[in-house]
Each structure stands twice: as structure tokens, then as C-alpha cells.
Write a protein that holds these residues in place. Structure first.
Motif, PDB file in Angstrom:
ATOM      1  N   PRO A 298      26.895  30.053  56.433  1.00  0.00           N
ATOM      2  CA  PRO A 298      27.072  30.159  57.883  1.00  0.00           C
ATOM      3  C   PRO A 298      28.299  30.998  58.230  1.00  0.00           C
ATOM      4  N   ALA A 299      28.163  31.813  59.234  1.00  0.00           N
ATOM      5  CA  ALA A 299      29.239  32.738  59.600  1.00  0.00           C
ATOM      6  C   ALA A 299      30.530  32.011  59.935  1.00  0.00           C
ATOM      7  N   GLU A 300      30.411  30.826  60.568  1.00  0.00           N
ATOM      8  CA  GLU A 300      31.614  30.108  60.980  1.00  0.00           C
ATOM      9  C   GLU A 300      32.426  29.564  59.809  1.00  0.00           C
ATOM     10  N   ARG A 301      31.828  29.552  58.623  1.00  0.00           N
ATOM     11  CA  ARG A 301      32.563  29.053  57.455  1.00  0.00           C
ATOM     12  C   ARG A 301      33.060  30.187  56.564  1.00  0.00           C
ATOM     13  N   ARG A 302      32.815  31.415  56.966  1.00  0.00           N
ATOM     14  CA  ARG A 302      33.176  32.558  56.140  1.00  0.00           C
ATOM     15  C   ARG A 302      34.563  33.092  56.499  1.00  0.00           C
ATOM     16  N   SER A 303      35.574  32.253  56.432  1.00  0.00           N
ATOM     17  CA  SER A 303      36.930  32.725  56.711  1.00  0.00           C
ATOM     18  C   SER A 303      37.602  33.175  55.410  1.00  0.00           C
ATOM     19  N   ASP A 304      38.455  34.186  55.534  1.00  0.00           N
ATOM     20  CA  ASP A 304      39.196  34.752  54.401  1.00  0.00           C
ATOM     21  C   ASP A 304      38.263  35.146  53.257  1.00  0.00           C
ATOM     22  N   MET A 305      37.225  35.886  53.583  1.00  0.00           N
ATOM     23  CA  MET A 305      36.289  36.374  52.560  1.00  0.00           C
ATOM     24  C   MET A 305      37.004  37.244  51.530  1.00  0.00           C
ATOM     25  N   ALA A 306      37.908  38.093  51.997  1.00  0.00           N
ATOM     26  CA  ALA A 306      38.605  38.994  51.078  1.00  0.00           C
ATOM     27  C   ALA A 306      39.419  38.207  50.064  1.00  0.00           C
ATOM     28  N   GLY A 307      40.082  37.153  50.523  1.00  0.00           N
ATOM     29  CA  GLY A 307      40.873  36.329  49.616  1.00  0.00           C
ATOM     30  C   GLY A 307      40.018  35.663  48.561  1.00  0.00           C
ATOM     31  N   PHE A 308      38.834  35.178  48.975  1.00  0.00           N
ATOM     32  CA  PHE A 308      37.938  34.552  48.003  1.00  0.00           C
ATOM     33  C   PHE A 308      37.427  35.567  47.004  1.00  0.00           C
ATOM     34  N   LEU A 309      36.980  36.726  47.484  1.00  0.00           N
ATOM     35  CA  LEU A 309      36.415  37.740  46.592  1.00  0.00           C
ATOM     36  C   LEU A 309      37.438  38.227  45.578  1.00  0.00           C
ATOM     37  N   ASN A 310      38.710  38.198  45.956  1.00  0.00           N
ATOM     38  CA  ASN A 310      39.761  38.615  45.018  1.00  0.00           C
ATOM     39  C   ASN A 310      39.925  37.643  43.855  1.00  0.00           C
ATOM     40  N   ARG A 311      39.407  36.429  44.012  1.00  0.00           N
ATOM     41  CA  ARG A 311      39.444  35.462  42.908  1.00  0.00           C
ATOM     42  C   ARG A 311      38.418  35.811  41.823  1.00  0.00           C
ATOM     43  N   LEU A 312      37.416  36.607  42.180  1.00  0.00           N
ATOM     44  CA  LEU A 312      36.252  36.804  41.324  1.00  0.00           C
ATOM     45  C   LEU A 312      36.450  37.941  40.328  1.00  0.00           C
ATOM     46  N   SER A 313      35.938  37.738  39.148  1.00  0.00           N
ATOM     47  CA  SER A 313      35.798  38.805  38.156  1.00  0.00           C
ATOM     48  C   SER A 313      34.496  38.548  37.413  1.00  0.00           C
ATOM     49  N   TYR A 314      34.130  39.465  36.511  1.00  0.00           N
ATOM     50  CA  TYR A 314      32.801  39.370  35.891  1.00  0.00           C
ATOM     51  C   TYR A 314      32.830  39.943  34.480  1.00  0.00           C
ATOM     52  N   GLN A 315      32.039  39.286  33.603  1.00  0.00           N
ATOM     53  CA  GLN A 315      31.878  39.773  32.240  1.00  0.00           C
ATOM     54  C   GLN A 315      30.406  39.681  31.856  1.00  0.00           C
ATOM     55  N   PRO A 316      29.725  40.818  31.627  1.00  0.00           N
ATOM     56  CA  PRO A 316      28.322  40.746  31.194  1.00  0.00           C
ATOM     57  C   PRO A 316      28.219  40.059  29.830  1.00  0.00           C
ATOM     58  N   LEU A 317      27.120  39.323  29.633  1.00  0.00           N
ATOM     59  CA  LEU A 317      26.985  38.567  28.384  1.00  0.00           C
ATOM     60  C   LEU A 317      25.515  38.300  28.084  1.00  0.00           C
ATOM     61  N   ASP A 318      25.121  38.550  26.845  1.00  0.00           N
ATOM     62  CA  ASP A 318      23.839  38.075  26.326  1.00  0.00           C
ATOM     63  C   ASP A 318      24.133  36.769  25.605  1.00  0.00           C
ATOM     64  N   ALA A 319      23.767  35.655  26.246  1.00  0.00           N
ATOM     65  CA  ALA A 319      24.148  34.343  25.735  1.00  0.00           C
ATOM     66  C   ALA A 319      23.515  34.014  24.393  1.00  0.00           C
ATOM     67  N   THR A 320      22.503  34.759  23.973  1.00  0.00           N
ATOM     68  CA  THR A 320      21.776  34.418  22.748  1.00  0.00           C
ATOM     69  C   THR A 320      22.471  34.918  21.484  1.00  0.00           C
TER      70      THR A 320
END
Length: 484
Positions: free
Chosen positions: A67-89
Motif C-alpha cells: 500500500p502506498a501509505e506504508r511506502r515511506s523511506d523507500m530509498a533507505g530500505f532499498l539501500n539495505r539490499l544487495s544480491y548474490q546470484p546462486l545455483d543452490a544445487t
């Protein structure tokens, strides 16, 4: 070991659950300042993304499902994120994932949302990369196997790396506000607990009804069916909360000790105490919908014996509940989406109003879990009037709508609470291994009974409450399903 994690690894980070529930839940916790500033969230999946690509993926998911009303400080949250591709097998790639999650000062929490076939290789990879130490805890999303045997295999694989106090098996129903309110209703009110037994309760109904069909889950659902998909976990957890004895304290060990006693007390279901069904084409909300056979396609549709509906008459064989039937019902393509618990009390032993022409009806408690969270108690009251021609009585609902009772309180996704508990290390709302295995033992016995009696699902039209045999299952005991 007690710690608040400052690293959270999300396996299956680009999947449907992540988009709809996990990322919005974490973003909401961030917006409400409920997670520490030091918490870093590392997503991993097969998708070939970099950090920026995952952040863009997350932004799109939040814009679509939050919901839009709960999307405060989106930039701050996105800055917490990082990613690593992985084949779990394969073991390759886990070292890079460990490097991505390095520098944790307090500990790491892992949320594993993958296919059951990937559990064992994933655990092996985590051990190989040093991501299974004492400062690491793991959350496991269902399904945890398809039988007691396969569940034990998964649990054994997990236990080889993670002790039980660091293993968090998720049933998201336990994170729902009204499910937790069931314990408050029972154990915080002197009104109910003295009459919460077979002396005063005639029967209990638990319904989990869905209007949707397969919704892109063809392969999974046709292998699982309604019994394993809904009854084994969600419905048995609700049953355990209804039936459990008062725990000594509100903590993980005490509550789960009492739940597992209920699950072990479940009587084996006889052949005539279950009904299965499979939906055919019909209408939901005035719109035509295809049948299960059509959704499966010509290759498998005509040959599938998978149940999309199941009704069960269950019994808990202990002192409190001896002789009280529990009617469980779940299905797809039913008329409405509803999850509720109905507690039907017994009739009064003698009516003083019968000589005045009045009839009485037994009290009924309805606990709505979704889509509406409410508690309704039907009580008898006198209809206003002078009563010169007799007395008239009528049921009056005492209704507590949770959003109205607690105005200003945010309605949260169940995963918000569960993810926060995983990060902080509170196991109260998670399922212990002995609970899972007791559930599977009961479910496997039902499936064995179906196999022995060669039970085939009866067809029902989409938009109805299942096969007519399900109505008869209750009506032969003088019980009507709560459909209004």
C-alpha cells in the motif's frame, strides 16, 4: 544463543513469495523503525542480477504489492539490499554468498523459501561456506516434505547443521493477528476457559475456503492436494490452538509443548469420516471459471485424483475434548474466501421461557481470521415488547471487529511479525519438529485410509461449497456448516 541478527539472507529472493510478502514486510518494518539500522538484507536466487538490478526488482515489487501509505523511506530500505546470484544445487557460489554476508557483528538470520528438493543441497552449501555456525539461525518456509518420511529427511538434513533452538519452521497463519488473539480470548478471559470443554461445547468447525484455482501452481498442487497443502499445516495449527491446555507461560517451549500434546491426541480418522472433492467448471462472483481438469490440461486433467476439497470429522482423544467432533473443511473454487473457527456451545439444560412460547438457540462463537478479523458471540436476548401474547427471544450478535476495536493500529502482514521474530530470535510463533512430525503422522494415516478404500474425489461445481457428501458428513450428526 540469543542475538538480534544484523544480516538477513533471503533465499528465493526473486520468487512470488518474496515479491508479495517478504519484501513488503521488510520494507514496512524498516518504515516503522522496527529493525536495526545495521541490518543488511542479502537476496539470492538463480536470477542473474547485481545489487542495482535487485533493488530495481524490489522497488517494482513494493510499488505493486505494498500500500502506498506504508511506502515511506523507500530509498533507505532499498539501500539495505544487495544480491548474490546462486545455483543452490552446487557448492560453487556459496563462498561468494558468505563473502557478501561477511562482517556481521551480531549474527545472521536465513530465510529459506525454495523447493523442498533444494533443502538438502542448500544446507550442505551453507555448511561448506561457514554459514551454519552458532551465530546463524534459519527459517524454513513450507512445504516441509510430502509425508512423515520425507519430512524427517528434511529435518534430519537441517538438524545436521542447525540445532532445534536455531531452526524456525514457518506457518504464516501463526503470524495472523486473530490467530494470536485466539490465545488471548481463551487465556486472558475468565469468561471462556471454564466452559472451554466437552461439558459445554457441542462441536467445533474450522473452515479455510478459497475462491482461487491453481493460480500457476499446477505442478506443485497436483502433487500435494488440499490435505497436504492446507490441513497438514494451517488447519492443524488452528486446531491445536483451539484445543491446547493453558500453557504455564507465554513462551515458545510452554506453548509448543501444549500444542504437540493435542496433535498426538488426534484419533485416527475412519474411512467414513472424510470427503474429498475436485472442482469442475462453474462461476465465482458471476464470472465463469474453468474446472480443475481444464486447468491441468488434456494430458493430465482426466486422470488426476488430486483432491481440491477435503472435509474431515476429527476427534481429540483427551479428557477435555472427549466426544466433541471437530469438522474441518478446506477447498478451492468455493463461493467465498474465508478462514474462520466456529465454536458451537450446547443447548441450555432447561428453558424457563418455553411456557411463554419462546424458543432458545445455543450460543455460538465465530472467530474470523480472514479476510475480516473479528470475533462474534451470538447470545439470546428478549425482543422488545410488552409480552402480552408471550415472550419472544432472538439471537443477538456481540461483535468485535478488530480494526474498529483498536483504531489507529496498523494492520500488518503476518510475515512482518514472523520475519521480525526470526531476526530477533523468538520461536513462540514457529513450529517445532515434533509438532510437524505429529501432523504428518495423522495426515499419512488419512492418505493410507484413502488408498485402502480406493477413495476418489467427488466432483463439485466451482462456486459451491464442495460435494454434497460434505454436507451429509455434518448433517448426519445434526450439524450444519456455517456458510452464512
Amino acid at each position: 544463543m540469543s542475538f538480534t541478527a544484523d544480516r538477513l539472507l533471503l533465499f528465493g529472493a526473486t520468487g512470488d513469495l518474496s515479491q508479495r510478502m517478504l519484501l513488503p514486510s521488510l520494507a514496512a518494518l524498516h518504515a516503522d523503525h522496527l529493525i536495526g539500522d545495521d541490518l543488511q538484507i542479502i537476496g539470492t536466487a538463480r536470477s542473474d542480477l547485481d545489487d542495482a538490478g535487485f533493488r530495481n526488482f524490489a522497488r517494482e515489487a513494493l510499488e505493486k504489492f505494498m500500500p502506498a501509505e506504508r511506502r515511506s523511506d523507500m530509498a533507505g530500505f532499498l539501500n539495505r539490499l544487495s544480491y548474490q546470484p546462486l545455483d543452490a544445487t552446487t557448492l560453487e557460489g556459496y563462498k561468494e554468498l558468505a563473502d557478501k554476508a561477511c562482517c556481521s557483528e551480531h549474527g545472521t538470520a536465513i530465510f529459506l523459501s525454495t523447493a523442498p528438493s533444494l533443502f538438502e543441497p542448500t544446507i550442505a552449501g551453507l555448511r561448506h561456506a561457514g554459514l551454519a555456525g552458532e551465530n546463524v539461525r534459519i527459517g524454513l518456509e513450507k512445504p516441509l516434505g510430502t509425508s512423515l518420511e520425507t519430512s524427517c529427511e528434511i529435518n534430519d538434513a537441517v538438524a545436521a547443521a542447525f540445532s532445534e533452538d536455531r531452526t524456525y519452521r514457518i506457518d504464516h497463519y501463526l503470524g495472523k493477528e486473530t490467530v494470536q488473539n485466539l490465545m488471548a480470548l481463551r487465556f486472558a478471559n475468565i469468561l471462556f476457559e471454564p466452559i472451554w470443554n466437552s461439558n459445554y461445547i457441542e462441536h467445533v468447525q474450522i473452515t479455510v475456503a478459497e475462491t482461487v484455482g491453481l493460480e500457476g501452481r499446477v505442478a506443485f498442487y497436483d502433487d500435494a492436494g488440499a490435505l497436504r497443502d492446507m490441513v497438514q499445516n494451517h488447519m492443524l495449527q488452528l486446531l491445536a490452538l483451539v484445543c491446547m491446555e493453558p500453557p504455564t507461560d507465554f513462551d515458545a517451549t510452554a506453548i509448543r509443548d501444549e500444542k504437540v500434546k493435542v496433535l498426538r491426541a488426534l484419533r485416527k480418522v475412519d474411512a467414513g469420516e472424510t470427503v474429498t472433492g475436485q472442482y469442475r467448471a462453474g462461476a465465482i462472483d458471476g464470472k465463469s471459471v474453468p474446472g480443475y481438469d481444464e486447468e491441468l490440461g488434456p494430458k493430465d486433467g482426466g486422470d488426476s485424483d488430486t483432491e481440491t476439497f477435503v472435509a474431515i470429522k476429527a476427534h481429540v482423544e483427551n479428557w477435555r475434548w472427549k466426544g466433541v467432533p471437530f469438522y474441518l473443511r478446506t477447498g478451492k473454487r468455493l463461493p467465498e474466501r474465508v478462514t474462520e473457527i466456529v465454536v458451537q456451545f450446547r443447548c441450555i439444560p432447561h428453558s424457563i421461557f418455553s411456557s411463554k412460547g419462546a424458543t432458545t438457540q445455543p450460543n455460538r462463537l465465530v472467530i474470523g481470521i480472514q479476510p475480516d478479523e473479528n470475533v462474534t458471540l451470538n447470545v439470546m436476548a428478549k425482543v422488545p415488547g410488552l409480552g402480552r401474547d408471550g415472550i419472544r427471544l432472538r439471537q443477538v450478535p456481540l461483535n468485535i471487529a478488530m480494526p474498529d476495536a483498536f483504531s489507529g493500529k496498523t494492520r500488518r502482514i503476518a510475515y512482518e511479525r514472523l520475519l521480525l521474530d526470526l531476526i530477533e530470535g523468538d520461536q513462540t510463533l514457529f513450529v517445532r519438529r515434533d509438532e510437524v512430525e505429529a501432523q504428518w503422522e495423522w495426515i499419512d494415516a488419512i492418505r493410507a485410509t484413502w488408498s485402502e478404500s480406493d477413495l476418489k474425489p467427488k466432483t463439485y461445481s466451482a462456486g459451491t461449497w464442495g460435494p454434497s457428501a460434505a454436507i451429509a458428513l455434518a448433517e448426519r450428526d445434526g450439524v450444519s456448516w456455517h456458510d452464512e
